[in-house]
Design an enzyme around this catalytic site. Structure first.
Site, PDB file in Angstrom:
ATOM      1  N   GLU A 194      67.397 116.423  30.206  1.00 55.42           N
ATOM      2  CA  GLU A 194      66.746 116.988  29.023  1.00 55.42           C
ATOM      3  C   GLU A 194      65.629 117.962  29.389  1.00 55.42           C
ATOM      4  O   GLU A 194      65.284 118.832  28.607  1.00 55.42           O
ATOM      5  CB  GLU A 194      66.185 115.851  28.157  1.00 55.42           C
ATOM      6  N   ASP A 253      67.685 112.130  27.593  1.00 55.23           N
ATOM      7  CA  ASP A 253      66.988 110.870  27.323  1.00 55.23           C
ATOM      8  C   ASP A 253      67.929 109.836  26.713  1.00 55.23           C
ATOM      9  O   ASP A 253      68.740 110.157  25.838  1.00 55.23           O
ATOM     10  CB  ASP A 253      65.806 111.109  26.385  1.00 55.23           C
ATOM     11  N   TYR A 270      60.978 103.469  29.990  1.00 55.32           N
ATOM     12  CA  TYR A 270      61.252 104.393  28.882  1.00 55.32           C
ATOM     13  C   TYR A 270      60.316 104.143  27.698  1.00 55.32           C
ATOM     14  O   TYR A 270      60.208 103.014  27.215  1.00 55.32           O
ATOM     15  CB  TYR A 270      62.708 104.244  28.453  1.00 55.32           C
TER      16      TYR A 270
END
Length: 635
Positions: free
Chosen positions: A7, A104, A335
């Site tokens: 990303e 992601d 994350y």
């Protein structure tokens, strides 16, 4: 060749290190003997404006509503067209046999790639694999690549992502145009402006409603004084206080003189009551002694850490996300865009790696001492049967925790980045510490059938509080009276020193700040300060962990709300209140958190394959049509 797409460029660099691609960076990609790595720069493709469907739709007119296209058009974002063309050329290269999708690991990341794949016209039979990771560590990246699944396994998540975008697009375009056409002139006149457009959004409008409703509740709140009766008992040098409370045996049960069950409307009534108690015998009716334990709070999800950072550092939620995203990309934490506050069973079994990494490599004396105590005291690190591990409460990712790695990047961080990292580390370490232990005594004193209550509480063992140090201890008065209370016995007579009245006053609700509004959004508008109660709330919230901060930012940008830079307190602007009133009169359910949460729940059901995307779309279009029809007829 294998093509891997991330990303961001920075993430691509991390993957290249792990895959040991030594080739120099080319124009928008890296290429080695076996791998090519390229990147998006966030979104490369977006939905087209209505005028791309028909030039007439450039002009806002009731006759063109509702706007519900049968097929949706997309286009490359002009500012990133160059990178799109690079990615497209790589995706369609003949020697590229497999595509590894490493955007992601979430709904938005899925959407970013799917749009690019569709716009680039990638051959349908070309192999695509989805890399799903929880951190940027080498071990996790390799695991993600080796265990990458066929991208079709994520089709339901993709469906949910497309639907979310379509829902926001359709509600925004249709209702913004509808209300601007009908009410725009009226709003402009009220705001003394030449022209105004009314912005409506699925989540944004609901949040505006929460802010305005709270502000009006505060402004309309009338403070009410009432009077409590307090008794001082014991000896002059060894006394404690107890508060009167009405019971069924009380002479004031259901009496109109009472404001509530422990206060009088008028001070003279309270004093008259005190006079009636003079020279009456006071007896301990009941006494309870107990030991209480309190466990460390659950781990951070994004909403919780955003709220914590707003309280501690007075920063906005989107700033917090930006910082934690950077910590994630520097391999320091897992994350960030997660709604879970627990760990999975799988990660819990390997949690020793995270602890060992912190202990060996994190050069912070305070954290080192905390972990050293864990080792010396032999604290149990098996979390499997604790509240901190629950697979059923995890969707895409588990809670935010330190990886125990990435410390080569730590010293380069800003002081604020370091502070936020330490907050995450402390919350993580706290779950391994024993519970805090308290001694509590509560008693009832009866005087002429009237009840007075008293309690005392003291912390015996700090437990996890030693790490977090953010729990306030009981006040000195309670601590000092604990021993006095503990020595009393049921049936014992106690001396009455005196009675007094205590002025009390009702207080309005608190204004939201930029952190507490995130929690309120997460819990479908229910602002609950108590953590254990928040955890009991089930169901979907407003927006997602990834988008809530941006919603607040947008409301401020379009001047519907103000956020105090020092306190982060949120208040509506005059413009925001005018828009609120228009929506309240025309489409009031757009302000309802329950409705907004139900749409989010629907998207979640699509992702979990509980309903098909066509069912969701049919309900959405029906809703938009019905609202437009009613308003057009009415106005």
């Amino acid at each position: 060749m294998k093509l891997l797409i991330t990303e961001k460029p920075s993430v691509a660099m991390e993957f290249s290190k792990v895959l040991k691609i030594s080739a120099t960076r080319k124009n928008g990609f890296l290429e080695g003997n076996e791998w090519i790595i390229t990147w998006c720069v966030g979104h490369l493709v977006t939905m087209s404006y209505p005028e791309k469907y028909d030039e007439k739709l450039k002009f806002w007119n009731l006759s063109t509503l509702p706007f519900l296209p049968k097929e949706y058009k997309y286009e490359v974002i002009p500012a990133v067209e160059k990178q799109f063309e690079i990615v497209k050329s790589l995706l369609t290269r003949e020697d590229v046999e497999e595509i590894y999708i490493a955007t992601d690991s979430g709904r938005e990341g899925e959407y970013i790639y799917r749009l690019v794949d569709e716009m680039a016209g990638v051959e349908k039979d070309k192999k695509r694999r989805r890399v799903w990771i929880d951190s940027q560590t080498e071990e996790e990246i390799l695991k993600g690549i080796n265990e990458a699944k066929d991208w079709n396994d994520y089709n339901s998540l993709s469906n949910s992502a497309y639907l979310r975008a379509k829902e926001d697009y359709l509600i925004g375009i249709n209702f913004s145009r509808l209300l601007s056409i009908i009410f725009g002139k009226r709003a402009a006149k009220e705001l003394e402006e030449d022209k105004i457009s009314i912005s409506v959004g699925r989540v944004m409008t609901c949040v505006l409603g929460m802010v305005v409703s709270r502000e009006r509740e505060i402004k309309n709140f009338i403070k009410t004084k009432y009077y409590k009766v307090i008794g001082n008992f014991g000896k002059e040098t060894d006394s404690f206080k107890a508060e009167w409370k009405v019971t069924e045996n009380s002479r004031f049960y259901n009496d109109v003189k009472l404001y509530n069950d422990n206060g009088f409307k008028k001070e003279e009534d309270a004093k008259e009551f005190i006079n009636a108690l003079k020279d009456k015998e006071a007896i301990v009716q009941e006494i309870k002694k107990s030991k209480q334990k309190e466990n460390a709070p659950l781990l951070f999800n994004l909403a919780e850490i955003q709220n914590e950072c707003t309280k501690n550092f007075k920063i906005k939620p989107d700033e917090t996300l930006e910082i934690i995203q950077e910590l994630y990309e520097k391999k320091l934490v897992t994350y960030p865009r997660t709604d879970a506050r627990v760990l999975s069973t799988a990660i819990a079994k390997e949690i020793g790696k995270n602890l060992n990494g912190l202990f060996k490599n994190f050069k912070d004396e305070e954290i080192h001492l905390f972990i050293e105590k864990m080792v010396n005291e032999k604290y149990d690190t098996n979390l499997t049967k604790t509240k901190y591990v629950n697979d059923s409460k995890i969707t895409d990712h588990y809670a935010i925790i330190p990886t125990g790695q990435g410390f080569e990047n730590y010293e380069k961080l800003s002081p604020l980045h370091k502070d936020i990292y330490k907050i995450i580390v402390k919350r993580f370490i706290a779950i391994f510490y024993p519970p805090a232990e308290y001694s509590k005594v509560s008693l009832n004193i009866e005087i002429d059938k009237e009840l007075f209550t008293a309690s005392g509480k003291v912390c015996l063992k700090n437990g996890f509080l030693e790490v977090l140090k953010n729990k306030t201890m009981e006040n000195a008065e309670e601590n000092n009276s604990l021993e006095i209370l503990a020595n009393l016995k049921k049936g014992q007579k106690v001396d009455v020193i005196n009675f007094e009245t205590k002025d009390s006053e009702t207080s309005p609700p608190s204004r939201y700040n930029s952190g507490s509004i995130i929690l309120a959004m997460e819990n479908a508008g229910k602002l609950i300060e108590d953590e254990s109660l928040r955890e009991q709330i089930k169901g979907a919230g407003i927006g997602t962990s990834a988008t809530r901060g941006e919603i607040i930012k947008k409301l401020e940008r379009i001047k519907y709300i103000n956020i105090n830079t020092k306190t982060q307190i949120i208040t509506p602007t005059l413009k925001g209140e005018v828009i609120y009133d228009i929506i309240y009169k025309s489409i009031p359910d757009m302000l309802n958190p329950d409705l907004t949460a139900s749409w989010e729940k629907g998207l979640d059901m699509v992702a979990k394959k509980e309903i098909g995307p066509e069912v969701f779309m049919e309900k959405l279009e029906k809703y938009i049509k019905s609202k437009i029809d009613k308003l057009v007829i009415k106005y």
